[in-house]
Design a protein around this motif. Structure first.
Motif, PDB file in Angstrom:
ATOM      1  N   PRO A   1      -7.638  -4.939   6.968  1.00  0.00           N
ATOM      2  CA  PRO A   1      -7.109  -3.565   7.044  1.00  0.00           C
ATOM      3  C   PRO A   1      -6.529  -3.200   8.398  1.00  0.00           C
TER       4      PRO A   1
ATOM      5  N   ASN B  29       0.526  -9.253   4.012  1.00  0.00           N
ATOM      6  CA  ASN B  29       1.582  -8.465   3.378  1.00  0.00           C
ATOM      7  C   ASN B  29       2.443  -9.352   2.480  1.00  0.00           C
TER       8      ASN B  29
ATOM      9  N   ALA C  80       0.643   2.007   6.722  1.00  0.00           N
ATOM     10  CA  ALA C  80      -0.278   2.488   5.685  1.00  0.00           C
ATOM     11  C   ALA C  80      -0.888   3.830   6.081  1.00  0.00           C
TER      12      ALA C  80
ATOM     13  N   GLN D 125       0.464 -10.263  -0.664  1.00  0.00           N
ATOM     14  CA  GLN D 125       0.370  -9.136  -1.600  1.00  0.00           C
ATOM     15  C   GLN D 125       1.691  -8.927  -2.343  1.00  0.00           C
TER      16      GLN D 125
ATOM     17  N   PRO E   9      -5.655   3.189   0.942  1.00  0.00           N
ATOM     18  CA  PRO E   9      -5.765   1.734   0.744  1.00  0.00           C
ATOM     19  C   PRO E   9      -5.283   0.979   1.967  1.00  0.00           C
ATOM     20  N   GLY E  10      -6.027  -0.060   2.315  1.00  0.00           N
ATOM     21  CA  GLY E  10      -5.643  -0.886   3.452  1.00  0.00           C
ATOM     22  C   GLY E  10      -5.950  -0.287   4.801  1.00  0.00           C
TER      23      GLY E  10
ATOM     24  N   GLU F 267       0.811  -1.216   0.000  1.00  0.00           N
ATOM     25  CA  GLU F 267       0.000   0.000   0.000  1.00  0.00           C
ATOM     26  C   GLU F 267       0.848   1.271   0.000  1.00  0.00           C
TER      27      GLU F 267
END
Length: 357
Positions: A312, A344, A145, A347, A288-289, A119
């Motif tokens: 999130p 994480n 984030a 992603q 985001p997140g 992010e």
């Protein structure tokens, strides 16, 4: 090991039977399937176990050089292991041409290994001289984030944080120790003396520096110069790397609390420009997140219980400083096993897989 399914890149998960590994396998079944073979690898004592991944039963194999047979360019090996294991085996993988995604501390300070939270600095995965991408500590991942979004608008100039870390950050041993201590305390007769908790638990502190049940332990990691803990210095260094602010002043205090899952942090961030709390909430709501939960009048603010099991970072108690128009204070929570590690890593792996699609 399952039969080949598709032409997508192969993924190996080393440490598949651990606390983070269990969460990661759940995530793989919930997200878009970009993978061909998925290979589960763990220590020899866990070899032969059968775990469900993508709705299929998959046998865990032992961590040996043979475990990586068939892996090469375009494939990814994800390490959810202690640093010494990652340091030993990552070069074996990269020598075969596969990419390593490592969630341990083994490579987080290596300037040739990007430290990535998608992010915030997802672009950094593309430059990896050693064929390795690292993910940060779960405390850093919980707050970064929010900081990244605010930094992009206001320019971060100074940071002070205190963490309230869940027992599961120490793996299954941490969660089991807390539950065991709570059981010991519940079975004892506690009076008014604060020492009664320690007497009930005895020497059984588990992986913590002091009893965690009904207690708060202001220590996490190993002693470093000046009285700092290794964990505090790691959060400092990782935040600087991810945000690209090498000289950012950061003060960190890491605290263990009797929560099973979900890290929390109090954050005081000072910026280069004046901050409007209302606009900061808008930035965080769009980040985001991040999920904004911030209505104290209605009793709405994030807690670890809200964050557990979710993707999130949850942020609330957003308020301007009473002393400085350039400072903002807030509270943030995230699932340390999921947001802080397994998600994480997933992603990052998906970003790399996209390069070979």
């Amino acid at each position: 090991m399952t039969a080949p399914r598709s032409s997508g890149p192969a993924l190996a998960v080393v440490g598949a039977t651990g606390a983070v590994g269990s969460v990661l396998l759940q995530i793989l079944s919930q997200r878009a399937d970009v993978w061909g073979d998925i290979r589960l690898i763990a220590s020899p004592r866990s070899a032969g176990r059968v775990l469900a991944v993508r709705g299929e039963e998959t046998e865990v194999i032992a961590l040996t050089e043979d475990a990586f047979d068939g892996f090469g360019k375009g494939d990814i090996v994800l390490f959810l292991t202690p640093a010494e294991v990652s340091a030993r085996w990552a070069p074996v993988v990269t020598a075969r041409g596969a990419v390593v995604v490592d969630q341990s501390a083994a490579f987080r300070e290596d300037p040739e290994v990007p430290l990535v939270v998608p992010e915030v600095n997802g672009h950094a995965v593309r430059i990896r001289p050693r064929g390795i991408v690292a993910g940060p500590d779960c405390v850093t991942a919980a707050m970064i984030a929010t900081l990244g979004a605010l930094h992009a608008e206001y320019g971060l100039a100074d940071l002070a944080v205190s963490s309230y870390q869940a027992a599961s950050a120490a793996g299954r041993a941490g969660s089991e120790a807390l539950r065991r201590q709570l059981s010991l305390v519940a079975g004892s007769t506690l009076g008014e003396q604060t020492g009664d908790v320690r007497r009930a638990v005895g020497e059984d502190t588990g992986p913590f520096a002091a009893p965690l049940a009904l207690n708060v332990v202001p220590w996490s990691g190993e002693l470093r110069e000046g009285g700092w803990s290794s964990h505090e210095l790691a959060v400092r260094a990782e935040t600087r790397r991810i945000l690209g602010l090498e000289s950012l002043p950061i003060a960190v205090t890491c605290v263990q609390v009797p929560v099973v899952t979900g890290h929390s942090l109090t954050v005081r961030a000072r910026f280069e420009r004046e901050v409007d709390a209302g606009h900061a909430r808008e930035i965080l709501e769009a980040a985001p997140g991040v999920v904004l939960v911030d209505d104290p009048e209605a009793g709405e603010f994030p807690t670890p219980a809200d964050a557990a099991g979710t993707d999130p970072a949850w942020v609330g108690r957003v308020r301007g400083s009473l002393d400085d128009s350039r400072s903002l204070e807030f509270f943030v929570c995230a699932d340390n096993l999921r947001k802080g590690a397994a998600l994480n890593a997933t992603q990052i792996s998906e970003l790399i897989a996209g390069e070979f699609a």
